[in-house]
Design a protein around this motif. Structure first.
Motif, PDB file in Angstrom:
ATOM      1  N   PHE A   1      -4.669   2.472 -11.763  1.00 20.47           N
ATOM      2  CA  PHE A   1      -4.170   2.026 -10.127  1.00 20.47           C
ATOM      3  C   PHE A   1      -3.968   0.344 -10.305  1.00 20.47           C
ATOM      4  O   PHE A   1      -4.770  -0.373 -10.782  1.00 20.47           O
ATOM      5  CB  PHE A   1      -5.368   2.144  -9.157  1.00 20.47           C
ATOM      6  CG  PHE A   1      -4.945   1.931  -7.975  1.00 20.47           C
ATOM      7  CD1 PHE A   1      -4.215   2.974  -7.097  1.00 20.47           C
ATOM      8  CD2 PHE A   1      -5.160   0.982  -7.074  1.00 20.47           C
ATOM      9  CE1 PHE A   1      -3.831   2.860  -5.573  1.00 20.47           C
ATOM     10  CE2 PHE A   1      -4.868   0.784  -5.779  1.00 20.47           C
ATOM     11  CZ  PHE A   1      -4.147   1.592  -5.078  1.00 20.47           C
TER      12      PHE A   1
ATOM     13  N   TYR B   1       0.787  -1.031  -0.098  1.00 27.00           N
ATOM     14  CA  TYR B   1      -0.004   0.183   0.069  1.00 27.00           C
ATOM     15  C   TYR B   1       0.901   1.145   0.048  1.00 27.00           C
ATOM     16  O   TYR B   1       1.681   1.565   1.280  1.00 27.00           O
ATOM     17  CB  TYR B   1      -0.969   0.065   1.166  1.00 27.00           C
ATOM     18  CG  TYR B   1      -1.667  -1.474   1.261  1.00 27.00           C
ATOM     19  CD1 TYR B   1      -2.423  -1.750   0.324  1.00 27.00           C
ATOM     20  CD2 TYR B   1      -1.644  -2.081   2.491  1.00 27.00           C
ATOM     21  CE1 TYR B   1      -3.022  -3.118   0.251  1.00 27.00           C
ATOM     22  CE2 TYR B   1      -2.394  -3.244   2.567  1.00 27.00           C
ATOM     23  CZ  TYR B   1      -3.159  -3.643   1.569  1.00 27.00           C
ATOM     24  OH  TYR B   1      -3.583  -5.060   1.628  1.00 27.00           O
ATOM     25  N   PRO B   2       0.850   1.984  -0.874  1.00 31.75           N
ATOM     26  CA  PRO B   2       2.023   3.137  -1.332  1.00 31.75           C
ATOM     27  C   PRO B   2       1.776   4.063  -0.183  1.00 31.75           C
ATOM     28  O   PRO B   2       2.901   4.511   0.086  1.00 31.75           O
ATOM     29  CB  PRO B   2       1.524   3.662  -2.525  1.00 31.75           C
ATOM     30  CG  PRO B   2       0.012   3.290  -2.890  1.00 31.75           C
ATOM     31  CD  PRO B   2      -0.226   2.151  -2.128  1.00 31.75           C
ATOM     32  N   HIS B   3       0.748   4.307   0.235  1.00 32.01           N
ATOM     33  CA  HIS B   3       0.649   5.590   1.341  1.00 32.01           C
ATOM     34  C   HIS B   3       1.007   5.211   2.754  1.00 32.01           C
ATOM     35  O   HIS B   3       1.116   6.147   3.721  1.00 32.01           O
ATOM     36  CB  HIS B   3      -0.533   6.348   1.265  1.00 32.01           C
ATOM     37  CG  HIS B   3      -1.707   5.470   1.521  1.00 32.01           C
ATOM     38  ND1 HIS B   3      -2.266   4.475   0.603  1.00 32.01           N
ATOM     39  CD2 HIS B   3      -2.771   5.158   2.665  1.00 32.01           C
ATOM     40  CE1 HIS B   3      -3.074   3.730   0.928  1.00 32.01           C
ATOM     41  NE2 HIS B   3      -3.577   4.302   2.127  1.00 32.01           N
ATOM     42  N   MET B   4       1.101   3.877   2.802  1.00 30.08           N
ATOM     43  CA  MET B   4       1.299   3.512   4.453  1.00 30.08           C
ATOM     44  C   MET B   4       2.692   2.969   4.620  1.00 30.08           C
ATOM     45  O   MET B   4       3.528   2.620   3.661  1.00 30.08           O
ATOM     46  CB  MET B   4       0.328   2.044   4.631  1.00 30.08           C
ATOM     47  CG  MET B   4      -0.925   2.363   4.597  1.00 30.08           C
ATOM     48  SD  MET B   4      -1.813   0.800   4.901  1.00 30.08           S
ATOM     49  CE  MET B   4      -3.545   1.035   4.548  1.00 30.08           C
TER      50      MET B   4
ATOM     51  N   PRO C   1      -6.549   7.854  -0.796  1.00 28.68           N
ATOM     52  CA  PRO C   1      -5.444   8.604  -0.343  1.00 28.68           C
ATOM     53  C   PRO C   1      -4.501   8.568  -1.740  1.00 28.68           C
ATOM     54  O   PRO C   1      -3.610   9.601  -1.827  1.00 28.68           O
ATOM     55  CB  PRO C   1      -4.622   7.257   0.663  1.00 28.68           C
ATOM     56  CG  PRO C   1      -5.884   6.785   1.279  1.00 28.68           C
ATOM     57  CD  PRO C   1      -6.913   6.596   0.228  1.00 28.68           C
ATOM     58  N   SER C   2      -4.551   7.480  -2.750  1.00 32.04           N
ATOM     59  CA  SER C   2      -3.854   7.598  -3.964  1.00 32.04           C
ATOM     60  C   SER C   2      -4.425   8.536  -5.039  1.00 32.04           C
ATOM     61  O   SER C   2      -3.983   9.009  -5.819  1.00 32.04           O
ATOM     62  CB  SER C   2      -3.716   6.367  -4.498  1.00 32.04           C
ATOM     63  OG  SER C   2      -4.862   5.992  -5.145  1.00 32.04           O
TER      64      SER C   2
ATOM     65  N   ILE D   1      -2.588  -4.444  -5.983  1.00 31.08           N
ATOM     66  CA  ILE D   1      -2.889  -4.014  -4.689  1.00 31.08           C
ATOM     67  C   ILE D   1      -4.193  -4.107  -4.274  1.00 31.08           C
ATOM     68  O   ILE D   1      -4.336  -4.366  -3.082  1.00 31.08           O
ATOM     69  CB  ILE D   1      -2.488  -2.292  -4.649  1.00 31.08           C
ATOM     70  CG1 ILE D   1      -0.869  -2.108  -5.091  1.00 31.08           C
ATOM     71  CG2 ILE D   1      -2.665  -1.494  -3.558  1.00 31.08           C
ATOM     72  CD1 ILE D   1      -0.294  -0.758  -4.813  1.00 31.08           C
TER      73      ILE D   1
ATOM     74  N   ILE E   1      -7.572   2.772   0.497  1.00 30.11           N
ATOM     75  CA  ILE E   1      -6.406   2.499  -0.485  1.00 30.11           C
ATOM     76  C   ILE E   1      -6.496   3.355  -1.453  1.00 30.11           C
ATOM     77  O   ILE E   1      -5.560   4.077  -1.981  1.00 30.11           O
ATOM     78  CB  ILE E   1      -6.556   1.056  -0.805  1.00 30.11           C
ATOM     79  CG1 ILE E   1      -6.520   0.043   0.430  1.00 30.11           C
ATOM     80  CG2 ILE E   1      -5.316   0.701  -1.607  1.00 30.11           C
ATOM     81  CD1 ILE E   1      -5.346  -0.089   0.844  1.00 30.11           C
TER      82      ILE E   1
END
Lengths: 388, 281
Positions: free
Chosen positions: B169, A87-90, B194-195, B173, B191
């Motif tokens: 995206f 998870y890129p923002h974690m 935030p992206s 993920i 998830i």
């Protein structure tokens, strides 16, 4: 117990059949590799096992219980993806704790901010942090816990992805080409680490790769796939020494197996002018493919044994051994021979000079036009079992 | 060709392209500059000054204080903030899950729904104005904030923009999240959203400018100054108070444009990223 049983799995995307009646039984604690060229359906099998994609027909059982009606998280499987899928923002710690947070906290407690008000939530979060720390220590990434995935190298991301799958203690690990984004050196290193991890955890691993070296070096058993079917399932040495199909013989082994075409006769197989005394089950006069591993050829023709007339075209020196590239004098078919440095120096074979190559007929693999193995005489004798 | 001539060629090329850009910028910015100049001119000079850009006497103080005191300009702006924020929040609440569903979930009606979204993009707001107006009138909801916001709650453009953004995206993920036990709603909240900050910033700029500047719909559903958004307020201001005081009118216009410029400057980098990443342009 977590043996895994796939029965008659089929799956199509539109008109293309990706899985075609695949059945497979994986023993508890086994390291099984699905190997094949891209598009052969191996990754789809993983996604079906994980419940990320529904199969058209067939069933999946984990530990003796049907899981087809279960959602992915209820199947007790963990998956490591080729792109790591962090998870890129974690942060690393948050990434690794997510599976446990989702498992142990209810929907209300998972709410950001509000959830923290509950005492139970705080207690569980401390537990989770401790478990994440323990796993991070095992993987030697405890120094990275506060970083974001973007700040990590490929190898570190790989470890975090592994850690995220380990914290849950799943029954089955599914790995989808986890090493293919790493550079060559790190890949060799991680290969050893993964087999080590498998031994330590003692859990079932299903590993997908297109790299036959990974399949050969890491697995208890390998299933080679092509066009949505399992072509052969066996130990790595089975697949190498005793392939049942020409596709298996071609896929497994580096350098690739040498294939020369020949004709069956009553006495054996005629390759050019050489008669190889190999018993085959097909009738005389058939065109067959003779597979010769690079080590089934030698620079020393044995008296009374057939040899092949070839011309040396290229020498690849790997230090401890050499790959000598030849072309057959008559047909021009390429051949690779694995030789030691001593052999090569003793023979002083020069480029473009003609050489007689000895053939170890007992190791020759013969396939008919459809690619099926036909040299039944040599089949049983050659089986090499690796001690468990 | 020598290196020197190459360099002059490049210089000429860049001069030509810059000249074009400056011309375009001047064309777009000139009315704006004129607005600012008029807002600091004394009333006597508004029509007599010709194209002389420099006012003889600064009247900024008079004009701006008149704009601020003679009309409830702050009230209009507060209305604008309230309306724009309300619209944007509901639009995001609808468009982010909608875009996610269209980009990442597969269900049978998906192509049809996406087709309807594209179709919705082609329907101008004027077409639906009359039925919505009648409905609001029958429900006795005219002259409310709700009436000003209602037609814009569902933004097909927003759904389309977020769908384009979420398309890129990584599916892996989302797979990982499903395996970890996230529900679809949690995937969206924890998830995906935030992206999507650049896309949200880009969409917010589009949404806020168009609804801050909108005159058409507020004019239809409100008649009172209590709920008037800035452009409508300016209109009321012109009619009632100032008559022909263009200096004060332009001062008011300058004041109500300022927040938009601030919003854009604030979101500029994210905005450009959002636009380039969604492929909406």
């Amino acid at each position: 117990m977590s043996h895994l049983e796939l029965t008659g799995l089929s799956k199509s995307f539109g008109t293309t059949k990706v899985l075609n009646d695949v059945s497979l039984s994986v023993r508890n604690g086994e390291f099984l590799t699905l190997v094949g060229a891209s598009g052969c359906g191996k990754s789809t099998i993983l996604r079906v096992i994980a419940g990320l994609e529904p199969q058209d027909s067939g069933t999946v059982q984990i530990g003796g219980r049907g899981v087809d009606h279960l959602r992915p998280k209820q199947r007790k499987v963990a998956m490591v993806f080729q792109s790591y899928a962090l998870y890129p923002h974690m942060s690393v710690a948050e990434n690794m704790s997510m599976p446990l947070v989702m498992q142990r906290l209810n929907l209300a407690e998972r709410l950001p901010l509000i959830g923290r008000l509950s005492a139970n939530c705080r207690r569980v979060m401390t537990e989770i942090a401790a478990e994440v720390d323990a796993v991070a220590k095992q993987l030697q990434i405890e120094a990275l816990l506060t970083r974001k995935p973007a700040q990590l190298s490929g190898g570190q991301r790989q470890r975090v992805a592994l850690g995220r799958s380990m914290v849950r203690h799943p029954d089955v690990f599914l790995m989808d080409e986890p090493l293919s984004n790493l550079d060559a050196k790190l890949r060799v290193h991680m290969r050893a680490e993964l087999t080590d991890l498998h031994r330590r955890l003692g859990v079932t691993f299903i590993y997908v790769t297109h790299d036959q070296v990974e399949a050969m070096t890491m697995s208890d058993r390998v299933a080679l796939m092509d066009e949505g079917r399992i072509v052969q399932l066996g130990t790595p040495s089975d697949l190498y020494h005793n392939p049942s199909d020409l596709r298996v013989a071609r896929f497994i082994g580096s350098p690739q197996i040498n294939i020369v075409s020949g004709t069956t006769t009553a006495q054996g197989i005629l390759v050019g002018e050489a008669l190889l005394p190999i018993a085959v089950s097909s009738p005389a006069g058939q065109v067959v493919s003779v597979g010769l591993r690079p080590e089934a050829l030698s620079l020393d023709p044995v008296a009374g044994q057939p040899n092949l007339a070839a011309r040396l075209t290229r020498v690849e020196n790997l230090g401890a051994e050499l790959f000598l590239h030849f072309v057959l004098q008559e047909s021009g078919a390429p051949l690779v021979l694995r030789a030691t440095l001593q052999d090569y120096e003793r023979h002083k074979a020069r480029l473009n000079s003609p050489v007689a190559l000895g053939v170890e007929c007992a190791r020759a693999l013969v396939f008919d036009a459809a690619g099926h193995r036909v040299d039944q005489a040599s089949r049983a004798a050659l089986r090499l079992e690796v001690p468990a | 060709m020598s290196r020197a001539t190459l360099r002059t060629d490049r210089l000429i090329g860049s001069a030509v392209s810059h000249a074009f850009l400056l011309l375009g910028a001047a064309f777009i910015l000139l009315p704006f500059v004129w607005m600012l100049l008029t807002s600091i001119r004394p009333a006597s000079e508004v029509f007599t000054a010709g194209f002389n850009p420099i006012p003889s006497r600064l009247a900024a103080g008079i004009n701006y204080s008149e704009a601020l005191t003679k009309s409830p300009l702050l009230q209009y702006m507060l209305n604008g903030v309230f309306v724009c924020a309300g619209i944007l929040i509901i639009q995001l609440l609808v468009a982010i899950p909608g875009g996610y569903a269209l980009a990442k979930l597969s269900f049978r009606a998906q192509p049809v729904i996406f087709g309807l979204v594209l179709f919705g993009l082609t329907v101008p707001v004027q077409v639906t104005a009359l039925p919505i107006y009648i409905a609001l009138a029958k429900l006795n909801l005219l002259n409310t904030y709700f009436a000003i916001m209602l037609p814009f709650f569902l933004s097909v453009f927003g759904i389309f923009l977020f769908r384009q953004f979420f398309k890129s995206f990584p599916q892996e993920i989302i797979h990982a999240a499903r395996l970890d036990g996230f529900t679809e709603l949690e995937i969206i909240i924890r998830i995906i959203t935030p992206s999507a900050v650049p896309a949200i910033a880009a969409f917010a700029v589009f949404s806020i400018t168009s609804h801050w500047n909108d005159l058409y719909w507020p004019l239809i559903v409100t008649t009172s100054a209590d709920h008037a958004t800035p452009p409508l307020g300016m209109m009321i201001f012109r009619d009632q108070e100032t008559g022909s005081n263009y200096g004060a009118l332009m001062a008011g216009a300058a004041i109500i444009t300022a927040p938009l410029i601030l919003v854009f400057l604030f979101a500029q980098r994210q905005f450009v990223r959002g636009i380039t990443m969604t492929g909406v342009k």
